[in-house]
Each structure stands twice: as structure tokens, then as C-alpha cells.
Motif scaffolding. Structure first.
Motif, PDB file in Angstrom:
ATOM      1  N   GLY A 130       0.777  -1.222   0.000  1.00  0.00           N
ATOM      2  CA  GLY A 130       0.000   0.000   0.000  1.00  0.00           C
ATOM      3  C   GLY A 130       0.813   1.278   0.000  1.00  0.00           C
ATOM      4  O   GLY A 130       0.244   2.365  -0.165  1.00  0.00           O
ATOM      5  N   GLY A 131       2.120   1.163   0.152  1.00  0.00           N
ATOM      6  CA  GLY A 131       2.958   2.352   0.102  1.00  0.00           C
ATOM      7  C   GLY A 131       2.879   3.078  -1.219  1.00  0.00           C
ATOM      8  O   GLY A 131       3.208   4.267  -1.315  1.00  0.00           O
ATOM      9  N   ILE A 132       2.401   2.379  -2.247  1.00  0.00           N
ATOM     10  CA  ILE A 132       2.286   3.001  -3.564  1.00  0.00           C
ATOM     11  C   ILE A 132       1.326   4.187  -3.551  1.00  0.00           C
ATOM     12  O   ILE A 132       1.437   5.097  -4.383  1.00  0.00           O
ATOM     13  N   ASN A 133       0.413   4.200  -2.599  1.00  0.00           N
ATOM     14  CA  ASN A 133      -0.572   5.282  -2.539  1.00  0.00           C
ATOM     15  C   ASN A 133       0.047   6.623  -2.145  1.00  0.00           C
ATOM     16  O   ASN A 133      -0.597   7.664  -2.292  1.00  0.00           O
ATOM     17  N   GLN A 134       1.290   6.616  -1.656  1.00  0.00           N
ATOM     18  CA  GLN A 134       1.990   7.855  -1.320  1.00  0.00           C
ATOM     19  C   GLN A 134       3.047   8.216  -2.361  1.00  0.00           C
ATOM     20  O   GLN A 134       3.747   9.223  -2.226  1.00  0.00           O
ATOM     21  N   ALA A 135       3.199   7.408  -3.406  1.00  0.00           N
ATOM     22  CA  ALA A 135       4.234   7.651  -4.411  1.00  0.00           C
ATOM     23  C   ALA A 135       3.908   8.897  -5.234  1.00  0.00           C
ATOM     24  O   ALA A 135       2.757   9.138  -5.594  1.00  0.00           O
ATOM     25  N   THR A 136       4.947   9.667  -5.535  1.00  0.00           N
ATOM     26  CA  THR A 136       4.766  10.878  -6.339  1.00  0.00           C
ATOM     27  C   THR A 136       5.728  10.947  -7.521  1.00  0.00           C
ATOM     28  O   THR A 136       5.603  11.839  -8.356  1.00  0.00           O
ATOM     29  N   THR A 137       6.696  10.035  -7.590  1.00  0.00           N
ATOM     30  CA  THR A 137       7.641  10.010  -8.701  1.00  0.00           C
ATOM     31  C   THR A 137       7.691   8.590  -9.274  1.00  0.00           C
ATOM     32  O   THR A 137       7.320   7.628  -8.584  1.00  0.00           O
ATOM     33  N   PRO A 138       8.166   8.417 -10.510  1.00  0.00           N
ATOM     34  CA  PRO A 138       8.271   7.071 -11.078  1.00  0.00           C
ATOM     35  C   PRO A 138       9.098   6.120 -10.229  1.00  0.00           C
ATOM     36  O   PRO A 138       8.695   4.962 -10.039  1.00  0.00           O
ATOM     37  N   LEU A 139      10.235   6.555  -9.691  1.00  0.00           N
ATOM     38  CA  LEU A 139      11.056   5.667  -8.877  1.00  0.00           C
ATOM     39  C   LEU A 139      10.340   5.289  -7.588  1.00  0.00           C
ATOM     40  O   LEU A 139      10.390   4.123  -7.162  1.00  0.00           O
ATOM     41  N   GLU A 140       9.647   6.231  -6.970  1.00  0.00           N
ATOM     42  CA  GLU A 140       8.879   5.904  -5.757  1.00  0.00           C
ATOM     43  C   GLU A 140       7.797   4.883  -6.080  1.00  0.00           C
ATOM     44  O   GLU A 140       7.563   3.953  -5.301  1.00  0.00           O
ATOM     45  N   ALA A 141       7.127   5.043  -7.216  1.00  0.00           N
ATOM     46  CA  ALA A 141       6.103   4.075  -7.601  1.00  0.00           C
ATOM     47  C   ALA A 141       6.724   2.705  -7.823  1.00  0.00           C
ATOM     48  O   ALA A 141       6.185   1.679  -7.367  1.00  0.00           O
ATOM     49  N   LEU A 142       7.864   2.651  -8.497  1.00  0.00           N
ATOM     50  CA  LEU A 142       8.518   1.371  -8.790  1.00  0.00           C
ATOM     51  C   LEU A 142       8.916   0.639  -7.518  1.00  0.00           C
ATOM     52  O   LEU A 142       8.919  -0.595  -7.480  1.00  0.00           O
ATOM     53  N   ASN A 227       4.246   6.660 -15.111  1.00  0.00           N
ATOM     54  CA  ASN A 227       3.340   7.804 -14.951  1.00  0.00           C
ATOM     55  C   ASN A 227       1.881   7.359 -14.990  1.00  0.00           C
ATOM     56  O   ASN A 227       1.016   7.999 -14.391  1.00  0.00           O
ATOM     57  N   ALA A 228       1.596   6.268 -15.703  1.00  0.00           N
ATOM     58  CA  ALA A 228       0.232   5.732 -15.706  1.00  0.00           C
ATOM     59  C   ALA A 228      -0.116   5.153 -14.340  1.00  0.00           C
ATOM     60  O   ALA A 228      -1.264   5.226 -13.896  1.00  0.00           O
ATOM     61  N   VAL A 229       0.886   4.552 -13.671  1.00  0.00           N
ATOM     62  CA  VAL A 229       0.668   4.076 -12.300  1.00  0.00           C
ATOM     63  C   VAL A 229       0.325   5.252 -11.392  1.00  0.00           C
ATOM     64  O   VAL A 229      -0.643   5.206 -10.616  1.00  0.00           O
ATOM     65  N   LEU A 230       1.117   6.318 -11.499  1.00  0.00           N
ATOM     66  CA  LEU A 230       0.875   7.496 -10.661  1.00  0.00           C
ATOM     67  C   LEU A 230      -0.478   8.121 -10.973  1.00  0.00           C
ATOM     68  O   LEU A 230      -1.178   8.596 -10.067  1.00  0.00           O
ATOM     69  N   TRP A 231      -0.876   8.104 -12.248  1.00  0.00           N
ATOM     70  CA  TRP A 231      -2.190   8.641 -12.600  1.00  0.00           C
ATOM     71  C   TRP A 231      -3.295   7.804 -11.960  1.00  0.00           C
ATOM     72  O   TRP A 231      -4.265   8.353 -11.422  1.00  0.00           O
ATOM     73  N   LYS A 234      -3.661   8.582  -8.259  1.00  0.00           N
ATOM     74  CA  LYS A 234      -4.365   9.851  -8.028  1.00  0.00           C
ATOM     75  C   LYS A 234      -5.848   9.731  -8.341  1.00  0.00           C
ATOM     76  O   LYS A 234      -6.699  10.208  -7.575  1.00  0.00           O
ATOM     77  N   ASP A 235      -6.179   9.094  -9.474  1.00  0.00           N
ATOM     78  CA  ASP A 235      -7.580   8.985  -9.872  1.00  0.00           C
ATOM     79  C   ASP A 235      -8.371   8.118  -8.906  1.00  0.00           C
ATOM     80  O   ASP A 235      -9.518   8.439  -8.572  1.00  0.00           O
ATOM     81  N   LEU A 236      -7.767   7.032  -8.454  1.00  0.00           N
ATOM     82  CA  LEU A 236      -8.447   6.164  -7.494  1.00  0.00           C
ATOM     83  C   LEU A 236      -8.639   6.864  -6.154  1.00  0.00           C
ATOM     84  O   LEU A 236      -9.702   6.753  -5.526  1.00  0.00           O
ATOM     85  N   LYS A 237      -7.634   7.591  -5.714  1.00  0.00           N
ATOM     86  CA  LYS A 237      -7.768   8.336  -4.453  1.00  0.00           C
ATOM     87  C   LYS A 237      -8.936   9.309  -4.508  1.00  0.00           C
ATOM     88  O   LYS A 237      -9.660   9.490  -3.529  1.00  0.00           O
ATOM     89  N   ALA A 238      -9.119   9.942  -5.666  1.00  0.00           N
ATOM     90  CA  ALA A 238     -10.218  10.892  -5.819  1.00  0.00           C
ATOM     91  C   ALA A 238     -11.569  10.213  -5.649  1.00  0.00           C
ATOM     92  O   ALA A 238     -12.563  10.865  -5.326  1.00  0.00           O
ATOM     93  N   SER A 239     -11.613   8.891  -5.869  1.00  0.00           N
ATOM     94  CA  SER A 239     -12.841   8.116  -5.665  1.00  0.00           C
ATOM     95  C   SER A 239     -12.846   7.387  -4.327  1.00  0.00           C
ATOM     96  O   SER A 239     -13.699   6.536  -4.082  1.00  0.00           O
ATOM     97  N   GLY A 240     -11.879   7.682  -3.469  1.00  0.00           N
ATOM     98  CA  GLY A 240     -11.816   7.060  -2.154  1.00  0.00           C
ATOM     99  C   GLY A 240     -11.289   5.634  -2.162  1.00  0.00           C
ATOM    100  O   GLY A 240     -11.548   4.869  -1.231  1.00  0.00           O
ATOM    101  N   ILE A 241     -10.518   5.267  -3.200  1.00  0.00           N
ATOM    102  CA  ILE A 241      -9.991   3.903  -3.339  1.00  0.00           C
ATOM    103  C   ILE A 241      -8.473   3.920  -3.182  1.00  0.00           C
ATOM    104  O   ILE A 241      -7.790   4.728  -3.838  1.00  0.00           O
ATOM    105  N   LEU A 242      -7.950   3.044  -2.343  1.00  0.00           N
ATOM    106  CA  LEU A 242      -6.512   2.897  -2.166  1.00  0.00           C
ATOM    107  C   LEU A 242      -6.067   1.554  -2.723  1.00  0.00           C
ATOM    108  O   LEU A 242      -6.726   0.538  -2.517  1.00  0.00           O
ATOM    109  N   LEU A 243      -4.943   1.560  -3.422  1.00  0.00           N
ATOM    110  CA  LEU A 243      -4.384   0.318  -3.943  1.00  0.00           C
ATOM    111  C   LEU A 243      -3.816  -0.528  -2.812  1.00  0.00           C
ATOM    112  O   LEU A 243      -3.381  -0.007  -1.786  1.00  0.00           O
TER     113      LEU A 243
END
Length: 284
Positions: A130-142, A227-231, A234-243
Motif C-alpha cells: 500500500g505504500g504506492i498510494n503515497q508515491a509521487t515520482t516514477p522511482l517511488e512508484a517502482l 506515470n500511468a501508475v501514478l495517474w 491519483k484517480d483512485l484516491k479521488a474516488s476514495g480507493i486505495l491500492l
């Protein structure tokens, strides 16, 4: 009072009318889901549909899909490639939900796997935690991705006239999710080198005879597939969903959507990634 009816393979619960008057009605969405289940093109949604209306309709549509395709196992980002955005004249990505029976390892499927079948070179990443939900850069997401899968998406445009689809229409249709074939995954080591490899790789789509149909760089998906992961985050968070751990993320198309023909096949190769992974499918 709630009443249940059957249309095709779909059980349909009818409810009181939504307070959101322009959200697709329960019965209209049920009929579309029935067409989808029976591999029949559905009438085009209203072209004036807003994004809010589309999201409302998508939630109803995906509720029906659970009946045939199992529980959600992840999400897809669609319209992440500028060339594909131009086809719908819509400048932004959209999101769909993936279900358990949609993704498979089998390398052969019917050419008529959908009402309006299309194949695309794609990629799937598996969430490590679930740490991916705080990622803001490609390396953080990876750092929060456990595996990368070669992937051929087998999408469904669904409607009778795909040329008249709008971006919100595509949202309503769950971004065309239908099926997909997964290749052998790469175990991820989150390094700057792998981030760069994802940008610089060449994704090649070839036919059953090895003839190249299309080729594109990793930049085809939002400049960098991560960047699609990061998108999606963000989009899921806007709907109240966390990965969460194990969620699968389809990142979009490296190639134009193309209709399959019986007796043919395609192979996708990811040149520049460790091991040069591939995935293939035959259409019977």
C-alpha cells in the motif's frame, strides 16, 4: 420494493430512479451489460454525457460485470497514449476496473472474444504494498511494484458505432475492459536504471509470421509507463480507493487498437527490459 429480472446471462436488480437524473438508468445499464455478456454490440450512449454521469454509469455497469467475471483484481488506465486519445478526441486518461476472469495465461482465444474485439500491446504491473498510494515520482512508484508483466489487452469497444464514442462514453463502458493475456513476469528491482529502461525500451508488435506491425518507445504511455501508475493512484484516491498488495494495473496501449482475424496471432516483445520479455496470443 426491489425486483430482480434476468436478461441474457445477467441478473438485474431494478431500483428507484437515481437522484442524479442524467446518470444512465439502471435498466439502460442492465441492457448494455446483457449485450456485453452475449457478445452483442450495444447502442451508443448519449454523446452529451458528462464525466460525472459516466462515472455514475460505470459503477452500475461494473456491478453487473462482477456476476460473470468475478471480483475486482485491479484497474486499467486507458487513453494514456496520445495516438489513442486522438481516436476519441479526448485528451485525458480514463479508468476501468479489471476482474478475476478477465486476465489469463492461455495463448489462444476466439477471434470473436468480444462484441467489438480489439487487441493492443500493453503492460501490467503488480502492486507490492500500500505504500504506492503515497508515491509521487516514477522511482517511488517502482519501489512499490513487485512484478512487471508483458500483456496483450483484448479489449471490447462494445458499442454499435465506435467512431462516435466520446471520452466520457468510454468511462461509462469501463474503458473497454474485456480480456487480456499475461506473459511471464519480471521480478522488479527498483533502480533508476529500470526506470530509464521503461522509458527507452522499444515495444514491438508482430504478426504470427514475425512481420512487424507496430513499434513504439516506452514514452508512448504518458512519457513513462510508471506515470500511468501514478495517474491511477491519483484517480483512485479521488474516488476514495486505495491500492493494495496484489492489485494488477494495466497501463495502456503501446499500439493502435486493431481487430483480430481467425487463424492469425500476434506477439509483443519488450526490447530493452531485462530478459527481453514477450507475450503472444493466437486467434482461433
Amino acid at each position: 420494493m426491489k425486483q430482480t429480472i434476468w436478461i441474457g446471462f445477467i441478473s438485474v436488480a431494478t431500483f428507484a430512479l437515481s437522484a442524479h437524473a442524467t446518470c444512465p438508468s439502471d435498466i439502460d445499464t442492465a441492457l448494455m451489460a446483457a449485450r456485453y455478456a452475449n457478445l452483442q454490440p450495444a447502442p451508443n450512449p448519449e454523446s452529451e454525457m458528462t464525466l460525472a454521469d459516466a462515472a455514475c454509469g460505470r459503477d452500475k455497469f461494473t456491478a453487473f460485470l462482477i456476476q460473470n467475471y468475478g471480483k475486482p483484481i485491479g484497474y486499467k488506465a486507458a487513453l494514456t497514449n496520445p495516438a489513442v486519445q486522438k481516436l476519441l478526441n479526448y485528451p485525458n486518461p480514463v479508468r476501468g476496473t479489471l476482474f478475476g476472469k478477465m486476465l489469463q495465461d492461455g495463448a489462444e482465444v476466439p477471434a470473436k472474444f468480444a462484441s467489438q474485439p480489439r487487441f493492443e500491446a500493453d503492460m501490467v504491473m503488480e502492486v507490492a504494498n500500500g505504500g504506492i498510494n503515497q508515491a509521487t515520482t516514477p522511482l517511488e512508484a517502482l519501489r512499490h511494484i513487485s512484478r512487471i508483466y508483458p500483456f496483450i489487452e483484448l479489449a471490447d469497444v462494445i458499442v454499435e458505432n465506435p467512431g462516435k464514442l466520446t471520452g466520457p462514453n468510454f468511462v461509462y463502458l469501463n474503458a473497454g475492459a474485456r480480456l487480456g493475456v499475461l506473459g511471464k513476469p519480471i521480478e522488479v528491482k527498483a533502480t533508476p536504471e529500470l526506470v530509464e529502461a521503461l522509458v527507452n525500451m522499444t515495444v514491438k508488435l508482430a504478426d504470427q509470421n514475425g512481420k512487424e506491425l507496430e513499434a513504439s518507445k516506452g514514452t508512448a504511455i504518458l512519457g513513462q509507463p510508471l506515470n500511468a501508475v501514478l495517474w491511477l493512484v491519483k484517480d483512485l484516491k479521488a474516488s476514495g480507493i486505495l491500492l493494495k498488495k496484489g492489485d494488477l494495473l494495466s497501463l495502456g496501449s503501446f499500439s493502435r487498437p486493431q481487430p483480430p482475424k481467425p487463424g492469425t496471432g500476434v506477439k509483443v516483445t519488450y526490447e530493452g527490459l531485462p530478459g527481453t520479455p514477450t507475450v503472444s496470443v493466437r486467434f482461433k
